[in-house]
Design an enzyme around this catalytic site. Structure first.
Site, PDB file in Angstrom:
ATOM      1  N   GLU A   1     -23.225  14.937 -21.325  1.00 19.08           N
ATOM      2  CA  GLU A   1     -23.221  13.431 -21.047  1.00 19.08           C
ATOM      3  C   GLU A   1     -24.453  12.751 -20.965  1.00 19.08           C
ATOM      4  O   GLU A   1     -25.497  13.525 -20.201  1.00 19.08           O
ATOM      5  CB  GLU A   1     -22.234  13.004 -19.826  1.00 19.08           C
ATOM      6  CG  GLU A   1     -20.697  13.187 -19.957  1.00 19.08           C
ATOM      7  CD  GLU A   1     -19.891  12.922 -18.644  1.00 19.08           C
ATOM      8  OE1 GLU A   1     -19.369  11.940 -18.857  1.00 19.08           O
ATOM      9  OE2 GLU A   1     -19.824  13.870 -17.855  1.00 19.08           O
TER      10      GLU A   1
ATOM     11  N   ASP B   1      -4.750  15.963 -18.741  1.00 18.22           N
ATOM     12  CA  ASP B   1      -6.180  16.451 -19.208  1.00 18.22           C
ATOM     13  C   ASP B   1      -6.489  15.846 -20.513  1.00 18.22           C
ATOM     14  O   ASP B   1      -5.946  16.109 -21.478  1.00 18.22           O
ATOM     15  CB  ASP B   1      -6.235  17.997 -19.205  1.00 18.22           C
ATOM     16  CG  ASP B   1      -7.567  18.493 -19.707  1.00 18.22           C
ATOM     17  OD1 ASP B   1      -8.463  17.558 -20.045  1.00 18.22           O
ATOM     18  OD2 ASP B   1      -8.091  19.373 -19.104  1.00 18.22           O
ATOM     19  N   HIS B   2      -6.832  14.505 -20.399  1.00 12.06           N
ATOM     20  CA  HIS B   2      -6.846  13.968 -21.814  1.00 12.06           C
ATOM     21  C   HIS B   2      -7.917  14.479 -22.916  1.00 12.06           C
ATOM     22  O   HIS B   2      -7.389  14.073 -24.147  1.00 12.06           O
ATOM     23  CB  HIS B   2      -7.589  12.302 -21.540  1.00 12.06           C
ATOM     24  CG  HIS B   2      -9.065  12.410 -21.148  1.00 12.06           C
ATOM     25  ND1 HIS B   2      -9.403  12.486 -19.877  1.00 12.06           N
ATOM     26  CD2 HIS B   2     -10.120  12.508 -22.153  1.00 12.06           C
ATOM     27  CE1 HIS B   2     -10.721  12.417 -20.016  1.00 12.06           C
ATOM     28  NE2 HIS B   2     -11.254  12.562 -21.202  1.00 12.06           N
TER      29      HIS B   2
ATOM     30  N   ASP C   1     -15.909  19.064 -11.708  1.00 15.05           N
ATOM     31  CA  ASP C   1     -15.516  18.261 -12.321  1.00 15.05           C
ATOM     32  C   ASP C   1     -15.121  18.268 -13.500  1.00 15.05           C
ATOM     33  O   ASP C   1     -14.064  17.857 -14.028  1.00 15.05           O
ATOM     34  CB  ASP C   1     -16.675  16.967 -12.054  1.00 15.05           C
ATOM     35  CG  ASP C   1     -16.539  15.627 -12.843  1.00 15.05           C
ATOM     36  OD1 ASP C   1     -15.082  15.250 -12.480  1.00 15.05           O
ATOM     37  OD2 ASP C   1     -17.098  15.077 -13.270  1.00 15.05           O
TER      38      ASP C   1
ATOM     39  N   ASP D   1       0.804  -1.069   0.188  1.00 15.57           N
ATOM     40  CA  ASP D   1      -0.039   0.157   0.111  1.00 15.57           C
ATOM     41  C   ASP D   1       0.998   1.139  -0.034  1.00 15.57           C
ATOM     42  O   ASP D   1       1.988   1.110  -0.098  1.00 15.57           O
ATOM     43  CB  ASP D   1      -0.937  -0.047   1.107  1.00 15.57           C
ATOM     44  CG  ASP D   1      -0.487  -0.096   2.549  1.00 15.57           C
ATOM     45  OD1 ASP D   1       0.738   0.445   2.592  1.00 15.57           O
ATOM     46  OD2 ASP D   1      -1.042  -0.699   3.408  1.00 15.57           O
ATOM     47  N   PHE D   2       0.237   2.244   0.102  1.00 19.28           N
ATOM     48  CA  PHE D   2       1.046   3.423  -0.329  1.00 19.28           C
ATOM     49  C   PHE D   2       1.894   3.935   0.757  1.00 19.28           C
ATOM     50  O   PHE D   2       2.555   5.040   0.733  1.00 19.28           O
ATOM     51  CB  PHE D   2       0.060   4.808  -0.712  1.00 19.28           C
ATOM     52  CG  PHE D   2      -0.776   4.404  -1.792  1.00 19.28           C
ATOM     53  CD1 PHE D   2      -0.007   3.580  -3.022  1.00 19.28           C
ATOM     54  CD2 PHE D   2      -2.214   4.465  -1.903  1.00 19.28           C
ATOM     55  CE1 PHE D   2      -0.993   3.197  -4.082  1.00 19.28           C
ATOM     56  CE2 PHE D   2      -2.878   4.219  -2.894  1.00 19.28           C
ATOM     57  CZ  PHE D   2      -2.142   3.432  -4.096  1.00 19.28           C
TER      58      PHE D   2
ATOM     59  N   HIS E   1     -11.468  20.863 -18.415  1.00 15.70           N
ATOM     60  CA  HIS E   1     -11.743  20.702 -20.028  1.00 15.70           C
ATOM     61  C   HIS E   1     -12.293  21.908 -20.350  1.00 15.70           C
ATOM     62  O   HIS E   1     -11.979  22.223 -21.499  1.00 15.70           O
ATOM     63  CB  HIS E   1     -12.765  19.305 -20.199  1.00 15.70           C
ATOM     64  CG  HIS E   1     -12.548  18.089 -19.464  1.00 15.70           C
ATOM     65  ND1 HIS E   1     -11.149  17.800 -19.492  1.00 15.70           N
ATOM     66  CD2 HIS E   1     -12.988  17.184 -18.820  1.00 15.70           C
ATOM     67  CE1 HIS E   1     -11.003  16.657 -18.810  1.00 15.70           C
ATOM     68  NE2 HIS E   1     -12.195  16.009 -18.568  1.00 15.70           N
TER      69      HIS E   1
END
Lengths: 302, 513
Positions: free
Chosen positions: B243, B204-205, B262, B110-111, B267
């Site tokens: 969406e 940021d895809h 969000d 774990d982290f 975006h």
């Protein structure tokens, strides 16, 4: 597919428009005209390849079959638009005297103001740029590995006849090899003192690769025979040792370099439609190819 | 390595004119934290495979997964194998898989697990030896931001963040980049304490999408758009990301965050920046950032936030023929939630080019259909030499950049209706990247991962941009928090009535995209 027998270019052009309207969309998104010249028995295969390659670049595809030169001049065509694809196709068979004037049929069918590409899937003219159809095009694509007679000399013939805009698929087949060699040398950061290329005895690609390496690296490149398929092994010798790319099965290569672990690299021999797609991506003359063929002609003269 | 390392080695096999040769990243590896997550399985691993399949990954490229699962290397390799088979864009080929498979490793932990991070360090050293990755590694944090500090602290502690000379270490983080200006700064402080700004890649895809990059090509490579791209001709701009889905399984993340934070913060403001910015001096990362930064700094909020913004929450309804629950009935959402699932805001850009042109940004879930677009709506012609009846059906010209789906550009203009009378009506002219064309156009993640490995940052927002975006959005979200609750809209419709009223006040209407 609509068959037009004993027809003319303007009837073929009108059929393109009608076919598009029938499909419900009069819009054109095509970016080029792709002409290919084949024998009748290869026409269907070539059309499939052209169609698949032009997915990336929606095109009007004109397949030209130059038939029997005797008898009355006659033009027959099968015209269609793609389903699930934005381009248009026509397979045009010429017979009689018009076989000597195919450009008169093609010229009215070129898309306005957009580039023209001519592809000879198998037999190509000795000087594509001087060919009546080749003259219409900005890009001329030959395939020295696919000719049926005079294989050994085919590549050299094309090299001698080079004109800006010509390329041979033997060169396209090398892109993966060349990219990997460049990447390998980048990692090695070392001067190459000798090189060798192993391949099938007759392999236009291997000839071009040797010429490219000797042109870029200024070393003599040894050409070695092997069982194939295609190119099987390239060695760049440096002071630290050999950089070797070996591909015995035509699919998976192994890269070995001094001081590095051996690593597998995918280096598959590509299908014709992929090769043609790559060619259609670039519509300007390929300067690196130009220098490579020049070198090949020079080496041959020695 | 080489005896002539002092002089710069020029690779004779590279030639700027040789444009067939792809840019292949140098020897390197990618370490993914949170490798069991959805994003990793559906996007990252397939993108890595697709890059390999296109011959763009260096020989010896290695992929290390880090997660809590009790897996061996082979188990992880099997997971990668399955996700690649299911989700990769290019055909699955055995030889490509072989190239990748040898470099796949898994580290369990774990982290905050010291032992595991020590093992990660060993794994990386091992890869440098057996795969020749030469100490170049990127760490992809596909994990919730609350773990960033743990992971980055551990990376530092175990000496994983300091590259040896000539090598690099990079870190990749996904949105959200904080949830307001303050948390964004905290987050940035954590990352930048360890990694220099040039080694931090914020994904940021959207910016990796071909159509988004095409906004720049369209604006700056052509002569016919830029002259009208200003307040003299443009009436307003609508940027929409709609969406059709609900919040799905993201309840835990989404509630309390909402539509504005969000999506609009990242975006939509990035799309605004690309649409509104001035021409950069070149297309390198720095010049692009300067222009984006400038335009984001010129963004101003309207005086009356109550009149110039709108928000909503979807209620039960029919969406595309399926009955779907309202937001408050979704699993794990408290019945008293005030989180908005729809947000629309009005922004101004105070530059000579854009003064007086409102930019309307909207985003919502469970809307009419899934679509993202930028619509530039032009003013009416100053004089129409036609009778009023002739132009009744003529509206305003528009240029629409369709980002997804059905990527392309639409132009709307008036045209004469065939017939004897002069009658003018709107028509559309479409440029489509084409259904078939986009099949072969690379997925955004491929482009972005490759850019990370190559160290080319033009498509990644810097922390200055992120902070500037929060400065724009924070006052709106704060205002909402203090004033009432979201309006409602039925699922499957185009948002609350208040959003329509917001535009009606300006004498405009939303496009139905």
């Amino acid at each position: 597919m609509i068959e037009l027998n004993d027809t003319t270019s303007s009837a073929i052009a009108a059929e393109f428009v009608r076919a598009r309207r029938r499909a419900g969309s009069p819009a054109m998104g095509m970016v080029m005209t792709l002409v290919f010249v084949v024998e009748e028995e290869d026409a269907e295969t070539a059309m499939d390849i052209a169609r698949s390659a032009s997915r990336e670049h929606p095109a009007r595809v004109l397949g030209m079959i130059l038939g029997d030169g005797r008898g009355a001049a006659r033009v027959d065509a099968k015209v269609g638009i793609g389903s699930g694809w934005t381009g248009e196709t026509a397979l045009i068979t010429l017979s009689g005297a018009v076989t000597k004037h195919p450009e008169s049929v093609v010229l009215p069918l070129l898309l306005p103001d957009s580039p023209v590409v001519v592809w000879w899937p198998s037999r190509a003219p000795a000087d594509p740029a001087a060919d009546p159809l080749g003259r219409l095009a900005r890009r001329r694509i030959t395939d020295a590995a696919a000719v049926r007679t005079g294989k050994a000399k085919a590549m050299l013939t094309q090299c001698r006849a080079y004109a800006p805009g010509n390329t041979d698929l033997a060169w396209t087949r090398l892109t993966g090899w060349r990219a990997l060699l460049a990447a390998a040398l980048e990692q090695a950061q070392s001067k190459v003192t000798a090189a060798s290329v192993s391949a099938e005895r007759i392999s236009p690609s291997a000839d071009l690769l040797s010429a490219w390496l000797s042109d870029r690296l200024k070393v003599k490149v040894a050409r070695r025979g092997s069982e194939g398929p295609g190119i099987t092994r390239v060695v760049l010798t440096t002071k630290q040792g050999d950089i070797v790319i070996a591909r015995p099965d035509g699919k998976l290569a192994t890269l070995s370099a001094p001081g590095e672990p051996d690593r597998p690299v995918a280096l598959k021999r590509r299908e014709l439609d992929e090769l043609l797609s790559e060619e259609l991506r670039r519509l300007d003359p390929d300067e690196v190819y130009a220098r490579t063929v020049k070198r090949m002609v020079k080496e041959d003269a020695k | 390595m080489s005896d002539d390392a002092t002089s710069v080695f020029v690779n004779p096999l590279r030639d700027p004119q040789d444009r067939r040769l792809p840019r292949i990243a140098g020897p390197c590896g990618l370490v993914i934290f949170g490798v069991t997550g959805d994003l990793s399985r559906k996007k990252l691993m397939p993108a890595v495979y697709d890059l390999a399949s296109r011959g763009l990954l260096p020989p010896g490229f290695s992929l290390v997964g880090y997660a809590r699962r009790d897996w061996a290397d082979q188990d992880f390799a099997q997971v990668v194998h399955d996700s690649v088979k299911e989700h990769a864009r290019t055909e699955f080929r055995e030889e490509v898989w072989k190239q990748l498979a040898e470099g796949i490793r898994f580290v369990q932990g774990d982290f905050s697990d010291d032992v595991a991070f020590d093992q990660l360090r060993q794994t990386i050293l091992d890869l440098d030896r057996v795969r020749g990755t030469r100490g170049n590694h990127a760490f992809y944090l596909s994990i919730p931001p609350r773990f960033f500090s743990d992971v980055i602290g551990q990376l530092k502690e175990h000496g994983l963040t300091d590259p040896k000379p000539g090598a690099w270490r990079r870190v990749v983080v996904e949105k959200p980049f904080g949830s307001n200006l303050e948390t964004a700064r905290e987050l940035n402080a954590i990352v930048s304490e360890v990694f220099p700004p040039d080694s931090v890649f914020r994904i940021d895809h959207y910016l990796g999408k071909e159509t988004v990059q095409n906004i720049l090509a369209m604006r700056f490579a052509n002569a016919m758009f830029e002259p009208v791209w200003n307040a003299n001709y443009v009436d307003h701009v609508q940027i929409t990301m709609a969406e059709d889905i609900g919040i799905g399984g993201r309840a835990g993340y989404y509630d309390g965050i909402g539509a504005a934070r969000d999506v609009i913060q990242n975006h939509l403001l990035q799309l605004l920046a690309l649409t509104a910015m001035e021409e950069p001096t070149s297309f390198d990362a720095k010049s692009l950032r300067i222009e984006k930064q400038k335009v984001l700094e010129s963004v101003v909020l309207p005086r009356r936030l109550d009149l110039a913004t709108a928000r909503g929450q979807y209620t039960e309804g029919w969406s595309g023929g399926v009955k779907v629950p309202g937001y408050l009935e979704e699993e794990d959402i408290p019945g008293s939630s005030h989180t908005e699932t729809y947000a629309a805001i009005t922004l101004g850009v105070e530059t000579r080019r854009w003064a007086g042109v409102p930019f309307y940004l909207r985003h919502g879930k469970r809307l009419g259909r899934r679509v993202t677009e930028v619509a530039v709506v032009f003013k009416r012609a100053p004089h129409l030499p036609f009778s009023a009846t002739a132009t009744e059906e003529l509206t305003q010209n528009a240029l629409v950049i369709r980002v997804q789906p059905d990527e392309g550009v639409t132009m709307r203009f008036g045209s004469k209706v065939p017939g004897t009378a002069m009658e003018i009506r709107d028509v559309n002219m479409d440029f489509a990247y084409g259904g078939s064309f986009t099949e072969s156009s690379p997925e955004a993640y491929e482009r972005l991962i490759l850019d990370v490995l190559l160290g080319e940052p033009p498509l990644f927002p810097r922390h200055e941009e992120v902070e500037q975006s929060w400065k724009i959005l924070d006052p709106i979200v704060d205002y909402w928090a203090e004033h009432g609750k979201p309006d409602t809209y039925e699922a499957g419709t185009w948002g609350p009535a208040s959003a329509d009223k917001m535009l009606a006040r300006d004498g405009r209407v939303w496009r139905r995209p």
